[in-house]
Design a protein around this motif. Structure first.
Motif, short mmCIF file in Angstrom:
data_model
loop_
_atom_site.label_atom_id
_atom_site.label_comp_id
_atom_site.label_asym_id
_atom_site.label_seq_id
_atom_site.Cartn_x
_atom_site.Cartn_y
_atom_site.Cartn_z
N PRO A 1 13.60 -1.69 -2.00
CA PRO A 1 13.93 -1.23 -3.60
C PRO A 1 13.91 0.23 -3.51
CG PRO A 1 11.60 -1.87 -3.36
CD PRO A 1 12.28 -1.92 -2.00
N GLY A 2 15.01 0.58 -4.43
CA GLY A 2 15.17 2.23 -4.38
C GLY A 2 16.52 2.44 -4.33
N THR A 3 16.88 4.07 -4.30
CA THR A 3 18.20 4.66 -4.15
C THR A 3 18.31 4.68 -2.56
OG1 THR A 3 17.94 5.65 -6.25
CG2 THR A 3 19.60 6.60 -4.55
N LEU A 4 19.31 4.13 -1.99
CA LEU A 4 19.44 4.17 -0.70
C LEU A 4 20.75 4.78 0.09
CD1 LEU A 4 18.96 0.21 0.12
CD2 LEU A 4 17.27 1.96 -0.33
N ASP A 5 20.53 5.19 1.35
CA ASP A 5 21.76 5.69 1.81
C ASP A 5 22.00 4.75 3.01
OD1 ASP A 5 23.94 6.66 3.47
OD2 ASP A 5 23.55 8.80 3.03
N ILE A 6 22.97 3.75 2.91
CA ILE A 6 22.79 2.39 3.56
C ILE A 6 23.23 2.87 5.07
CG2 ILE A 6 23.91 0.22 4.04
CD1 ILE A 6 23.20 -0.59 1.19
N LYS A 7 24.37 3.59 5.15
CA LYS A 7 25.22 3.81 6.29
C LYS A 7 24.25 4.79 7.36
CE LYS A 7 30.13 3.38 5.90
NZ LYS A 7 30.26 3.72 4.55
N ALA A 8 23.67 5.77 6.75
CA ALA A 8 22.44 6.53 7.33
C ALA A 8 21.34 5.92 7.74
CB ALA A 8 22.35 7.90 6.58
N GLY A 9 20.88 4.75 6.86
CA GLY A 9 19.85 4.26 7.08
C GLY A 9 18.54 4.69 6.33
N VAL A 10 18.91 5.69 5.36
CA VAL A 10 17.88 6.25 4.87
C VAL A 10 17.44 5.87 3.50
CG1 VAL A 10 17.38 8.72 3.74
CG2 VAL A 10 18.25 8.30 6.33
N VAL A 11 16.15 5.78 3.01
CA VAL A 11 15.82 5.52 1.50
C VAL A 11 15.54 7.03 1.15
CG1 VAL A 11 14.13 4.35 0.22
CG2 VAL A 11 14.52 3.52 2.42
N ARG A 12 16.61 7.24 0.09
CA ARG A 12 16.70 8.31 -0.45
C ARG A 12 15.53 8.63 -1.48
NH1 ARG A 12 21.91 8.87 -3.05
NH2 ARG A 12 21.26 10.93 -3.83
N TYR A 13 15.35 7.50 -2.31
CA TYR A 13 14.29 7.39 -3.44
C TYR A 13 13.74 6.29 -3.53
CZ TYR A 13 16.53 11.70 -5.15
OH TYR A 13 16.93 12.82 -5.40
N PRO A 14 12.58 6.04 -2.48
CA PRO A 14 11.89 4.53 -2.38
C PRO A 14 11.37 4.26 -4.03
CG PRO A 14 10.58 6.00 -1.55
CD PRO A 14 11.73 7.01 -1.70
N GLU B 1 0.71 -1.28 0.16
CA GLU B 1 0.07 -0.05 -0.11
C GLU B 1 0.72 1.30 0.10
OE1 GLU B 1 -2.45 -0.63 3.43
OE2 GLU B 1 -3.79 -2.14 2.33
N GLY B 2 1.88 1.35 -0.97
CA GLY B 2 2.56 2.41 -0.98
C GLY B 2 2.12 3.55 -1.28
N GLU B 3 0.91 3.58 -2.11
CA GLU B 3 0.48 4.78 -2.24
C GLU B 3 -0.40 5.45 -1.21
OE1 GLU B 3 -0.51 1.90 -3.00
OE2 GLU B 3 -2.49 1.49 -1.82
N ARG B 4 -0.32 4.96 0.18
CA ARG B 4 -0.90 5.62 1.25
C ARG B 4 0.44 6.45 1.93
NH1 ARG B 4 -5.25 1.89 4.00
NH2 ARG B 4 -5.33 3.51 5.43
N PRO C 1 5.28 6.41 -4.03
CA PRO C 1 5.30 7.37 -4.57
C PRO C 1 5.27 8.55 -4.28
CG PRO C 1 3.22 5.98 -5.34
CD PRO C 1 3.93 5.46 -4.00
N GLY C 2 6.27 9.63 -4.87
CA GLY C 2 6.30 10.93 -4.01
C GLY C 2 7.17 11.08 -2.84
N CYS C 3 7.60 10.22 -2.22
CA CYS C 3 8.10 9.99 -1.05
C CYS C 3 9.94 10.15 -1.34
CB CYS C 3 7.70 8.98 -0.12
SG CYS C 3 6.60 9.01 1.04
N ARG C 4 10.65 11.12 -0.13
CA ARG C 4 12.09 11.11 -0.19
C ARG C 4 12.49 11.00 0.99
NH1 ARG C 4 10.93 10.70 -4.64
NH2 ARG C 4 11.30 11.97 -6.70
N ASN C 5 13.94 10.56 0.95
CA ASN C 5 14.44 10.59 2.20
C ASN C 5 13.72 10.08 3.71
OD1 ASN C 5 16.81 11.81 0.86
ND2 ASN C 5 15.88 13.75 0.75
N ILE C 6 13.39 8.65 3.39
CA ILE C 6 12.78 8.07 4.56
C ILE C 6 13.76 7.46 5.53
CG2 ILE C 6 10.94 6.67 5.14
CD1 ILE C 6 10.19 6.55 2.25
N PRO C 7 13.91 7.93 6.69
CA PRO C 7 14.54 7.43 7.77
C PRO C 7 14.21 6.11 8.33
CG PRO C 7 13.33 9.29 8.87
CD PRO C 7 12.91 9.07 7.24
#
Ligand SMILES: [Zn+2]
Length: 324
Positions: free
Chosen positions: A74-87, A36-39, A91-97
């Motif tokens: 899945p997506g572009t990650l910053d693994i050391k920071a534990g952040v998903v930069r572009y999931p 349910e990524g759209e939520r 949709p529409g989310c950025r930089n999820i810690p």
């Protein structure tokens, strides 16, 4: 070996799969819930934490016996920071810690890993590349994913994008890829590209047993093309030969770059078996340096759909487990 268990989470576009897994890779319980990524990101984080709680309850494991949680994303990650930069699936989310949020809500140590890397790690840990030391996995599905394990460690690279093997270029000025560039392996070796090249062959007037079905608006899948090829359909056979040759080329490049002991192929396309493996082997024999192909096995994956959650748990074990 630690007696703790580890929770592996495999965050797909459609479903979140989670499993409670022992240090010797036994799956005690598992669950699959819609992503349910759209939520939005809060909803998805809530679903991840809910899935973690559910598998622990299913396994009957007390929380103090949990060594950690691994999340394959899945997506572009910053693994050391534990952040998903572009999931890739919210949709529409950025930089999820993700690491911080799931740690706060569950109280467990949390590790973030690229989903394709996690699946590769599972094949290294308990699958087709068990005891191989170093291995590379190519996942052939709607796209082409990759993961690299060298000397027991997932290779992340400088900005966490090592292993993007689907985008190695195998044809100058080649076909357009989903990434927006040209000539990538993915544009030749994914199931999507097989279907696309099949459609082009039909439109160009090549004779195939599937032509009527296709021209009357019927959908043709990679499996249909495989079945036609098994039945002797020339166009379908040629497309699989081409796909295998391009894959073989990519594999030769991998052998020369990383010299792994095993190269594992996974994903829906491996159902084609020898139809794919034969041209791969021919290309490797013809084009790889003899030292690079010596003792390097190219084989199909062993774990199937559980690889993602097993690998995520395995990475958590490697990071947070006391010993193996
Ligand atoms: Zn590409």
């Amino acid at each position: 070996m630690t007696d703790k268990c580890f929770v592996g989470v495999d965050l797909g576009g459609t479903n979140i799969k989670a499993g409670c897994i022992t240090a010797d890779a036994e799956i005690l319980s598992k669950i699959s819930v819609p992503t349910e990524g759209e939520r939005g990101q809060e909803h998805v984080i809530g679903r991840i934490c809910g899935a973690v709680d559910s598998v622990l309850e299913g396994a009957g494991r007390p929380r103090d016996l949990v060594g950690g949680v691994g999340i394959g994303f899945p997506g572009t990650l910053d693994i050391k920071a534990g952040v998903v930069r572009y999931p890739a699936n919210i949709p529409g989310c950025r930089n999820i810690p993700v690491v911080q949020r799931v740690r706060e809500r569950t109280g467990f140590p949390v590790l973030l890993e690229n989903d394709a890397n996690a699946a590769a790690y599972a094949e290294y840990w308990v699958g087709a590349a068990r005891d191989a030391g170093s291995m590379v996995m190519l996942t052939l599905g709607t796209g082409v994913g990759g993961g690299i394990v060298i000397d027991g460690k997932v290779l992340h690279g400088n900005t966490d994008c090592a292993g993007e093997l689907g985008h190695m270029i195998i044809e100058v000025n080649g076909r357009k890829c989903g990434c927006g560039k040209w000539g990538c392996l993915e544009a030749y070796a994914s199931a999507t590209s097989l279907v696309k090249r099949f459609a082009e062959a039909v439109q160009a007037g090549h004779l195939t047993v599937l032509a009527d079905h296709f021209k009357t608006g019927g959908k043709v899948s990679a499996r249909d093309i495989y079945e036609a090829a098994i039945g002797g359909d020339e166009v379908s056979c040629r497309l699989f030969r081409e796909t295998g040759s391009y894959l073989g080329m990519g594999i030769v490049n991998i052998m020369h770059t990383l010299n792994p002991a095993r190269i594992v192929l996974s994903g829906g396309m491996i159902a084609a078996g020898d139809l794919l493996m034969r041209p791969i082997r021919e290309m490797v024999e013809a084009r790889a340096l003899s030292d690079a192909q010596r003792n390097c096995e190219v084989i199909f994956a062993a774990l199937g759909e559980d690889a993602g959650l097993l690998g995520a748990a395995g990475c958590a074990l490697a990071e947070f487990g006391t010993s193996r």
